[in-house]
Enzyme design. Structure first.
Site, PDB file in Angstrom:
ATOM      1  N   ALA A 172       0.867  -1.183   0.000  1.00  0.00           N
ATOM      2  CA  ALA A 172       0.000   0.000   0.000  1.00  0.00           C
ATOM      3  C   ALA A 172       0.901   1.229   0.000  1.00  0.00           C
ATOM      4  O   ALA A 172       2.068   1.160   0.410  1.00  0.00           O
ATOM      5  CB  ALA A 172      -0.893  -0.022   1.233  1.00  0.00           C
ATOM      6  N   GLY A 212       0.633  -5.084   0.812  1.00  0.00           N
ATOM      7  CA  GLY A 212      -0.527  -5.186  -0.069  1.00  0.00           C
ATOM      8  C   GLY A 212      -0.230  -5.891  -1.384  1.00  0.00           C
ATOM      9  O   GLY A 212      -1.140  -6.429  -2.025  1.00  0.00           O
ATOM     10  N   GLU A 236      -0.471  -9.446  -0.641  1.00  0.00           N
ATOM     11  CA  GLU A 236      -1.889  -9.694  -0.362  1.00  0.00           C
ATOM     12  C   GLU A 236      -2.721  -9.774  -1.641  1.00  0.00           C
ATOM     13  O   GLU A 236      -3.578 -10.643  -1.765  1.00  0.00           O
ATOM     14  CB  GLU A 236      -2.416  -8.601   0.591  1.00  0.00           C
ATOM     15  CG  GLU A 236      -1.803  -8.750   1.986  1.00  0.00           C
ATOM     16  CD  GLU A 236      -2.038  -7.545   2.892  1.00  0.00           C
ATOM     17  OE1 GLU A 236      -1.691  -6.418   2.485  1.00  0.00           O
ATOM     18  OE2 GLU A 236      -2.573  -7.727   3.989  1.00  0.00           O
ATOM     19  N   GLU A 264       4.460  -5.023   7.382  1.00  0.00           N
ATOM     20  CA  GLU A 264       3.633  -4.003   8.042  1.00  0.00           C
ATOM     21  C   GLU A 264       3.974  -3.767   9.501  1.00  0.00           C
ATOM     22  O   GLU A 264       3.928  -2.635   9.979  1.00  0.00           O
ATOM     23  CB  GLU A 264       2.138  -4.381   7.929  1.00  0.00           C
ATOM     24  CG  GLU A 264       1.547  -4.200   6.547  1.00  0.00           C
ATOM     25  CD  GLU A 264       1.618  -5.450   5.690  1.00  0.00           C
ATOM     26  OE1 GLU A 264       2.449  -6.341   5.996  1.00  0.00           O
ATOM     27  OE2 GLU A 264       0.843  -5.537   4.731  1.00  0.00           O
TER      28      GLU A 264
HETATM   29  C1  HXC Z   1       5.023   4.347  -1.332  1.00  0.00           C
HETATM   30  C2  HXC Z   1       6.955   3.387  -2.112  1.00  0.00           C
HETATM   31  C3  HXC Z   1       6.583   2.145  -1.559  1.00  0.00           C
HETATM   32  C4  HXC Z   1       5.348   2.059  -0.871  1.00  0.00           C
HETATM   33  C5  HXC Z   1       8.494   1.929  -2.527  1.00  0.00           C
HETATM   34  N1  HXC Z   1       8.139   3.192  -2.705  1.00  0.00           N
HETATM   35  N2  HXC Z   1       7.572   1.256  -1.830  1.00  0.00           N
HETATM   36  N3  HXC Z   1       6.175   4.480  -1.999  1.00  0.00           N
HETATM   37  N4  HXC Z   1       4.623   3.191  -0.773  1.00  0.00           N
HETATM   38  N5  HXC Z   1       4.900   0.938  -0.347  1.00  0.00           N
HETATM   39  C6  HXC Z   1       8.885   4.248  -3.397  1.00  0.00           C
HETATM   40  C7  HXC Z   1      10.071   4.727  -2.596  1.00  0.00           C
HETATM   41  O1  HXC Z   1       9.669   5.663  -1.631  1.00  0.00           O
HETATM   42  C8  HXC Z   1      10.936   5.330  -3.658  1.00  0.00           C
HETATM   43  O2  HXC Z   1      10.422   6.598  -4.002  1.00  0.00           O
HETATM   44  C9  HXC Z   1      10.685   4.403  -4.863  1.00  0.00           C
HETATM   45  O3  HXC Z   1       9.459   3.735  -4.585  1.00  0.00           O
HETATM   46  C10 HXC Z   1      11.766   3.363  -5.018  1.00  0.00           C
HETATM   47  O4  HXC Z   1      11.931   2.684  -3.789  1.00  0.00           O
HETATM   48  P1  HXC Z   1      13.325   2.564  -3.011  1.00  0.00           P
HETATM   49  O5  HXC Z   1      13.000   2.346  -1.580  1.00  0.00           O
HETATM   50  O6  HXC Z   1      14.218   3.712  -3.332  1.00  0.00           O
HETATM   51  O7  HXC Z   1      13.934   1.249  -3.680  1.00  0.00           O
HETATM   52  P2  HXC Z   1      14.889   0.164  -2.986  1.00  0.00           P
HETATM   53  O8  HXC Z   1      15.928   0.841  -2.143  1.00  0.00           O
HETATM   54  O9  HXC Z   1      15.356  -0.703  -4.100  1.00  0.00           O
HETATM   55  O10 HXC Z   1      13.952  -0.666  -2.016  1.00  0.00           O
HETATM   56  C11 HXC Z   1      12.860  -1.404  -2.549  1.00  0.00           C
HETATM   57  C12 HXC Z   1      11.937  -1.847  -1.386  1.00  0.00           C
HETATM   58  C13 HXC Z   1      11.559  -0.588  -0.547  1.00  0.00           C
HETATM   59  C14 HXC Z   1      12.649  -2.866  -0.491  1.00  0.00           C
HETATM   60  C15 HXC Z   1      10.719  -2.493  -2.004  1.00  0.00           C
HETATM   61  O11 HXC Z   1      11.049   0.420  -1.448  1.00  0.00           O
HETATM   62  C16 HXC Z   1      10.532  -0.838   0.499  1.00  0.00           C
HETATM   63  O12 HXC Z   1      10.826  -1.402   1.558  1.00  0.00           O
HETATM   64  N6  HXC Z   1       9.302  -0.370   0.237  1.00  0.00           N
HETATM   65  C17 HXC Z   1       8.225  -0.435   1.214  1.00  0.00           C
HETATM   66  C18 HXC Z   1       7.715  -1.834   1.356  1.00  0.00           C
HETATM   67  C19 HXC Z   1       6.638  -1.922   2.407  1.00  0.00           C
HETATM   68  O13 HXC Z   1       6.871  -1.600   3.584  1.00  0.00           O
HETATM   69  N7  HXC Z   1       5.456  -2.343   1.999  1.00  0.00           N
HETATM   70  C20 HXC Z   1       4.308  -2.489   2.877  1.00  0.00           C
HETATM   71  C21 HXC Z   1       3.512  -1.198   2.900  1.00  0.00           C
HETATM   72  S1  HXC Z   1       2.229  -1.306   4.069  1.00  0.00           S
HETATM   73  P3  HXC Z   1      11.384   7.857  -4.228  1.00  0.00           P
HETATM   74  O14 HXC Z   1      10.438   8.987  -4.455  1.00  0.00           O
HETATM   75  O15 HXC Z   1      12.222   7.990  -3.011  1.00  0.00           O
HETATM   76  O16 HXC Z   1      12.172   7.485  -5.467  1.00  0.00           O
HETATM   77  C22 HXC Z   1       1.028  -2.204   3.343  1.00  0.00           C
HETATM   78  C23 HXC Z   1      -0.213  -2.352   4.184  1.00  0.00           C
HETATM   79  C24 HXC Z   1      -1.408  -2.907   3.455  1.00  0.00           C
HETATM   80  O17 HXC Z   1       1.143  -2.688   2.266  1.00  0.00           O
HETATM   81  C25 HXC Z   1      -2.668  -2.654   4.233  1.00  0.00           C
HETATM   82  C26 HXC Z   1      -3.039  -1.209   4.399  1.00  0.00           C
HETATM   83  C27 HXC Z   1      -4.434  -0.979   4.958  1.00  0.00           C
END
Ligand code: HXC
Length: 258
Positions: free
Chosen positions: A64, A109, A112, A132
């Site tokens: 998400a 997500g 999921e 999460e």
């Molecule tokens: C918003 C995201 C994102 C996310 C990545 N980006 N994941 N933006 N939401 N979930 C963005 C980064 O901010 C970055 O933007 C660009 O994508 C590239 O990501 P990087 O982090 O620079 O790449 P990298 O270093 O290669 O790392 C990749 C990654 C990391 C390991 C996938 O991006 C990461 O950990 N992302 C978050 C994963 C996560 O926590 N997902 C769960 C979310 S909670 P910029 O602008 O800086 O270039 C969820 C809850 C669901 O899903 C239920 C909700 C109700």
């Protein structure tokens, strides 16, 4: 649609989540578009298999959208969860077969939505995880429910409590991925599986899908009764007549019901 691409060819729809700059993160707009897209597909008779994938070579869906969630209120968080609930249930229960082509990170997500598909085929660079709890929240798009059902409670709890990312081979080993293939072969592998599935009885497959989905959420006796009911229903079809007659006549069946 601002965040989705859809191409339909040979009765296969390829739906691509297209926000590569944020690794295809699911914001509310994308969730609403997915909901509308799944509603449309479930009514279309010219689509028999759906392949869901992410844009680019790095991510399927990285979760998400954290930039949208960071300032969200509890009510907005719940609304997002309910939006995903409805959209992913449409995906899970549509009569078409759904295949997630997991082409990279499938986190939160992303993991999921892949689990709401019937089948997951992963590229060799794919990574699955539920990060999460590291963000101070819990999986909110079905992770606590579908992951436990797919891989068992113990493994689901370990993945959700540790936030460990697992690679495609580990996902295959625990039953989260059906198959692992080189990334360059991912879409072709999904399409080949789609062709094989479409050569069988599509209507029969939709009934089998309903029996599995509903049956695994109920007690065995009710599930078996549902199976018998749907089995009986299949006897009303042209495909049943054609499939069995073709077998007895030692020829290939031409199954057309859907
Ligand atoms: C918003 C995201 C994102 C996310 C990545 N980006 N994941 N933006 N939401 N979930 C963005 C980064 O901010 C970055 O933007 C660009 O994508 C590239 O990501 P990087 O982090 O620079 O790449 P990298 O270093 O290669 O790392 C990749 C990654 C990391 C390991 C996938 O991006 C990461 O950990 N992302 C978050 C994963 C996560 O926590 N997902 C769960 C979310 S909670 P910029 O602008 O800086 O270039 C969820 C809850 C669901 O899903 C239920 C909700 C109700």
């Amino acid at each position: 649609m601002n965040n989705l691409l859809m191409e339909v060819e040979n009765e296969i729809a390829v739906v691509t989540i297209n926000r590569p700059k944020s690794l295809n993160a699911l914001n509310s707009e994308t969730l609403a578009e997915l909901d509308a897209c799944f509603s449309e597909i479930s009514e279309r008779k010219d689509i028999k298999v759906v392949i869901l994938t992410g844009s680019g070579a790095k991510a399927f869906v990285a979760g998400a959208d954290i930039s949208e969630m960071v300032n969200a209120t509890p009510a907005e968080g719940r609304k997002m969860g309910m939006l995903a609930k409805e959209a992913f249930l449409k995906l899970e229960t549509m009569p078409q077969v759904t295949i997630a082509a997991v082409n990279g990170f499938a986190l939160g997500g992303g993991c999921e939505i892949s689990m709401a598909c019937d089948i997951r085929i992963a590229s060799d660079n794919a990574k699955f995880g539920q990060p999460e709890t590291g963000l101070g929240i819990l999986p909110g798009f079905g992770g606590t429910q579908r992951l436990a059902r797919l891989v068992g409670k113990g493994r689901a709890k370990e993945l959700i409590f540790t936030c460990d990312m697992i690679d495609a081979n580990e996902a295959y080993r625990i039953g989260l991925a059906n198959k692992v293939v080189p990334q360059a072969e991912l879409l072709d592998t999904c399409k080949a599986m789609a062709e094989k599935i479409m050569s069988k009885g599509s209507y029969a497959i939709s009934l089998a899908k309903e029996a599995i989905n509903t049956g695994t959420e109920t007690d065995l006796s009710s599930g078996l009764t549902l199976e018998a009911d749907l089995f009986g229903l299949a006897f009303s079809t042209d495909d049943k007549k054609e499939g069995m007659t073709a077998f007895l006549e030692k020829r290939k069946a031409n199954l057309t019901d859907f």
